[in-house]
Design an enzyme around this catalytic site. Structure first.
Site, mmCIF file in Angstrom:
data_model
loop_
_atom_site.group_PDB
_atom_site.id
_atom_site.type_symbol
_atom_site.label_atom_id
_atom_site.label_comp_id
_atom_site.label_asym_id
_atom_site.label_seq_id
_atom_site.Cartn_x
_atom_site.Cartn_y
_atom_site.Cartn_z
ATOM 1 N N ASP A 102 1.026 5.646 13.795
ATOM 2 C CA ASP A 102 0.121 6.233 13.173
ATOM 3 C C ASP A 102 -0.748 7.361 13.884
ATOM 4 O O ASP A 102 -1.868 7.730 13.007
ATOM 5 C CB ASP A 102 -1.151 5.573 13.812
ATOM 6 C CG ASP A 102 -1.750 3.893 13.221
ATOM 7 O OD1 ASP A 102 -2.816 2.853 13.519
ATOM 8 O OD2 ASP A 102 -0.850 4.346 11.845
ATOM 9 N N CYS A 115 1.058 -1.032 0.086
ATOM 10 C CA CYS A 115 0.309 0.076 0.010
ATOM 11 C C CYS A 115 1.177 1.285 -0.282
ATOM 12 O O CYS A 115 2.461 0.819 0.086
ATOM 13 C CB CYS A 115 -0.731 -0.435 0.960
ATOM 14 S SG CYS A 115 0.183 0.727 2.812
ATOM 15 N N ARG A 129 -11.703 6.265 4.814
ATOM 16 C CA ARG A 129 -11.572 4.590 5.789
ATOM 17 C C ARG A 129 -11.220 4.637 6.969
ATOM 18 O O ARG A 129 -10.760 3.767 7.669
ATOM 19 C CB ARG A 129 -9.991 4.324 4.912
ATOM 20 C CG ARG A 129 -10.091 4.783 3.682
ATOM 21 C CD ARG A 129 -8.818 4.062 3.207
ATOM 22 N NE ARG A 129 -8.125 2.468 3.519
ATOM 23 C CZ ARG A 129 -7.424 1.825 3.448
ATOM 24 N NH1 ARG A 129 -6.206 2.186 2.478
ATOM 25 N NH2 ARG A 129 -7.442 0.332 4.407
HETATM 26 C C1 EPZ Z 1 -1.709 -2.224 12.382
HETATM 27 O O1 EPZ Z 1 -1.306 -2.805 11.087
HETATM 28 C C2 EPZ Z 1 -2.912 -1.203 12.040
HETATM 29 N N1 EPZ Z 1 -3.680 -2.235 10.774
HETATM 30 C C3 EPZ Z 1 -2.082 0.147 11.001
HETATM 31 O O2 EPZ Z 1 -2.663 0.645 11.417
HETATM 32 C C4 EPZ Z 1 -1.012 0.626 12.344
HETATM 33 O O3 EPZ Z 1 0.112 1.400 11.752
HETATM 34 C C5 EPZ Z 1 0.421 -0.707 12.606
HETATM 35 O O4 EPZ Z 1 -0.892 -1.767 12.587
HETATM 36 C C6 EPZ Z 1 1.440 -0.483 12.782
HETATM 37 O O5 EPZ Z 1 1.224 -0.779 14.459
HETATM 38 C C7 EPZ Z 1 -5.136 -2.341 11.714
HETATM 39 O O6 EPZ Z 1 -5.167 -2.235 12.866
HETATM 40 C C8 EPZ Z 1 -5.672 -2.706 10.364
HETATM 41 P P1 EPZ Z 1 2.612 -4.636 11.609
HETATM 42 P P2 EPZ Z 1 -0.407 -3.648 10.323
HETATM 43 O O7 EPZ Z 1 1.671 -5.939 11.639
HETATM 44 O O8 EPZ Z 1 -0.896 -5.433 11.541
HETATM 45 C C9 EPZ Z 1 6.394 -5.624 9.148
HETATM 46 C C10 EPZ Z 1 -3.904 3.351 10.288
HETATM 47 O O9 EPZ Z 1 -3.435 4.057 10.054
HETATM 48 N N2 EPZ Z 1 5.559 -6.454 8.552
HETATM 49 O O10 EPZ Z 1 2.727 -4.318 12.961
HETATM 50 O O11 EPZ Z 1 -0.632 -4.320 8.775
HETATM 51 C C11 EPZ Z 1 5.089 -4.731 8.418
HETATM 52 O O12 EPZ Z 1 5.607 -4.507 6.836
HETATM 53 C C12 EPZ Z 1 -3.102 1.696 9.654
HETATM 54 O O13 EPZ Z 1 -4.349 2.842 10.798
HETATM 55 C C13 EPZ Z 1 6.916 -7.738 8.630
HETATM 56 O O14 EPZ Z 1 7.078 -7.324 7.713
HETATM 57 O O15 EPZ Z 1 1.221 -3.745 11.109
HETATM 58 C C14 EPZ Z 1 6.003 -3.197 9.197
HETATM 59 O O16 EPZ Z 1 6.925 -2.556 8.400
HETATM 60 C C15 EPZ Z 1 -2.110 2.111 9.292
HETATM 61 N N3 EPZ Z 1 5.499 -9.096 8.324
HETATM 62 C C16 EPZ Z 1 5.498 -3.415 10.132
HETATM 63 O O17 EPZ Z 1 5.658 -5.088 10.099
HETATM 64 C C17 EPZ Z 1 4.579 -9.537 8.243
HETATM 65 O O18 EPZ Z 1 3.965 -10.396 8.090
HETATM 66 C C18 EPZ Z 1 4.079 -3.035 10.656
HETATM 67 O O19 EPZ Z 1 3.474 -3.957 10.659
HETATM 68 C C19 EPZ Z 1 3.491 -8.154 9.609
HETATM 69 C C20 EPZ Z 1 4.517 -7.062 9.627
#
Ligand code: EPZ
Length: 421
Positions: free
Chosen positions: A308, A116, A400
């Protein structure tokens, strides 16, 4: 595409109640897939992302019934276990259906979410955990093809406290045989809320909201409805956005409907900048403060500074006294608000994953474009205090994650008009 026309030099004043947390609502609605009975939710926020997840559940054969701001999710029987790219590509949280589908049906075909605007956002940690639980995972033609017998509880150590991976694995473990321990789990309040929801269905779970979560799996027919309507926690990120709006506009804004303890680090940072905040049990009120001063922040997993709130904080930093430094350690491309803020006179220099923000006397209104959810919120905050009129384009990004933001800001005295596009 809708746009917002915002008159600047606004002083926000009054009380605003935040909606239920988007990032708790999404995993908890998905967790209803585990339940062979209808589950009732109240105060479900009217957000684009919620509409998307409900459409995805319906595409699986789930019965979704809306009643005002309440929703009943009935996953007693499903028609299929296929989450199609057309829906998943619009919202990566759709990948959360993988855990419950695999755990309950032993099969799932879920489109890879793709990246994204803010980053590539892989799901390798999700998949590693599913394999540890006994899932067989193949990637074919852009889809995660998963199958398993009954998942087997085990200990899973996450290489990074991924929010989504923690949620996906909690839901998978809920129906696994035996005990699952998730080490280095994400600790966000939304995880705790998911744990409360699972417990309400009869799942024995300890430690949700801490770095070690223990889940005692059940058979699907052992889950039981509490016959209670589930109430999701208030949105701490929405709350932070309005609190920062109150401070930027030097108004008295009372933000209610959430737990200020969920914003500990943010409130501490604002206080360090000189903000005068009244902190209650379910509200925070901004008081007229002297001009705030710059600060350094580094985003981190909870309870660290939330990524966030990074863009909204940068909006505040752009008009305080002195310099600030922002280090974004969670996502690789989460500074897209910077060039748009620059069009309004903000002075921000990016170096790698850090940004130096030089406080300026004031911003000026301009046409700007939303790129992602939280960047959009930052642009709205800048527009409210800029001199003159701003036009915020592509506000579907905002819709969103911010329920009725134009109405809520108008209620606080903002002059904001939505132009349907
Ligand atoms: C959640 O996303 C939130 N979304 C995000 O909010 C939030 O920014 C994020 O957590 C961090 O707090 C929802 O809850 C729907 P992560 P998520 O898995 O689960 C890497 C908003 O603005 N990663 O904790 O996707 C990833 O690339 C949104 O409301 C891997 O490498 O976040 C990122 O760099 C945006 N491999 C980091 O971890 C994986 O399998 C954090 O991702 C999973 C993640």
């Amino acid at each position: 595409m809708d746009k917002l026309i915002i008159q600047g030099s606004c002083k926000l004043q009054g009380t605003v109640k935040v909606s239920s947390a988007k990032n708790a609502t999404l995993p908890i609605l998905v967790a209803a897939l585990l339940c062979p009975y209808p589950v009732k939710f109240e105060s479900v926020p009217d957000l684009l992302d919620v509409t998307t997840i409900l459409k995805l559940l319906q595409s699986l054969g789930v019965k979704v019934t809306k009643d005002g701001d309440g929703v009943v999710i009935d996953a007693t029987t499903l028609e299929n276990q296929h989450a199609d790219y057309t829906l998943v590509k619009t919202m990566r949280a759709s990948v959360l259906v993988l855990g419950p589908l695999l755990a309950r049906f032993g099969i799932a075909s879920v489109s890879l979410p793709g990246g994204c605007a803010i980053g590539t956002r892989p799901v390798d940690i999700h998949l590693m955990g599913m394999e540890k639980l006994g899932g067989e995972i193949q990637i074919e033609n852009g889809y995660i093809k998963a199958k398993s017998g009954r998942l087997q509880g085990t200990t899973i150590t996450l290489p990074f406290p991924s929010v989504g991976a923690t949620e996906n694995l909690m839901m998978a473990a809920a129906l696994a045989e035996g005990v699952t321990i998730i080490e280095n789990a994400a600790m966000e309040p939304e995880i705790d809320d998911l744990g409360d929801f699972l417990a309400e269905q009869g799942i024995q779970i300890e430690g949700a909201g801490t770095s070690r979560i223990t889940i005692h799996g059940k058979k699907v027919n052992e889950l039981k409805s509490s016959n209670k309507t589930y109430h999701i926690i208030g949105d701490r990120i929405e709350a932070a956005t309005y609190i920062i709006g109150g401070l930027m506009s030097e108004g008295e804004v009372k933000v209610t409907g959430f737990n200020p303890k969920h914003l500990g680090f943010v409130l501490e940072t604002l206080t360090k900048m000189g903000a005068d905040l009244e902190i209650g049990t379910d509200y925070v009120k901004t008081k007229i403060s002297k001009r705030l001063k710059g600060v350094a922040i580094e985003t981190a997993p909870y309870p660290g500074f939330p990524t966030d709130v990074q863009a909204q904080m940068m909006a505040l930093m752009s008009i305080v006294d002195g310099n600030s430094i922002v280090s974004e350690t969670i996502f690789e491309n989460r500074f897209m608000h910077v060039p748009e803020m620059g069009r309004m006179g903000a002075k921000v220099n990016i170096k790698g994953n850090s940004a130096l923000v030089e406080g300026v006397e004031g911003l000026s209104g301009a046409p700007v474009m939303c790129t992602d959810l939280r960047a959009s919120a930052a642009l709205v905050l800048c527009a409210l205090v800029a001199k003159g009129e701003s036009e915020i384009q592509r506000v579907y990004h905002l819709d969103r994650g911010y329920e009725k933001i134009d109405e809520k800001l108008t209620g606080l005295g903002a002059k904001i008009q939505r132009v349907k596009g």
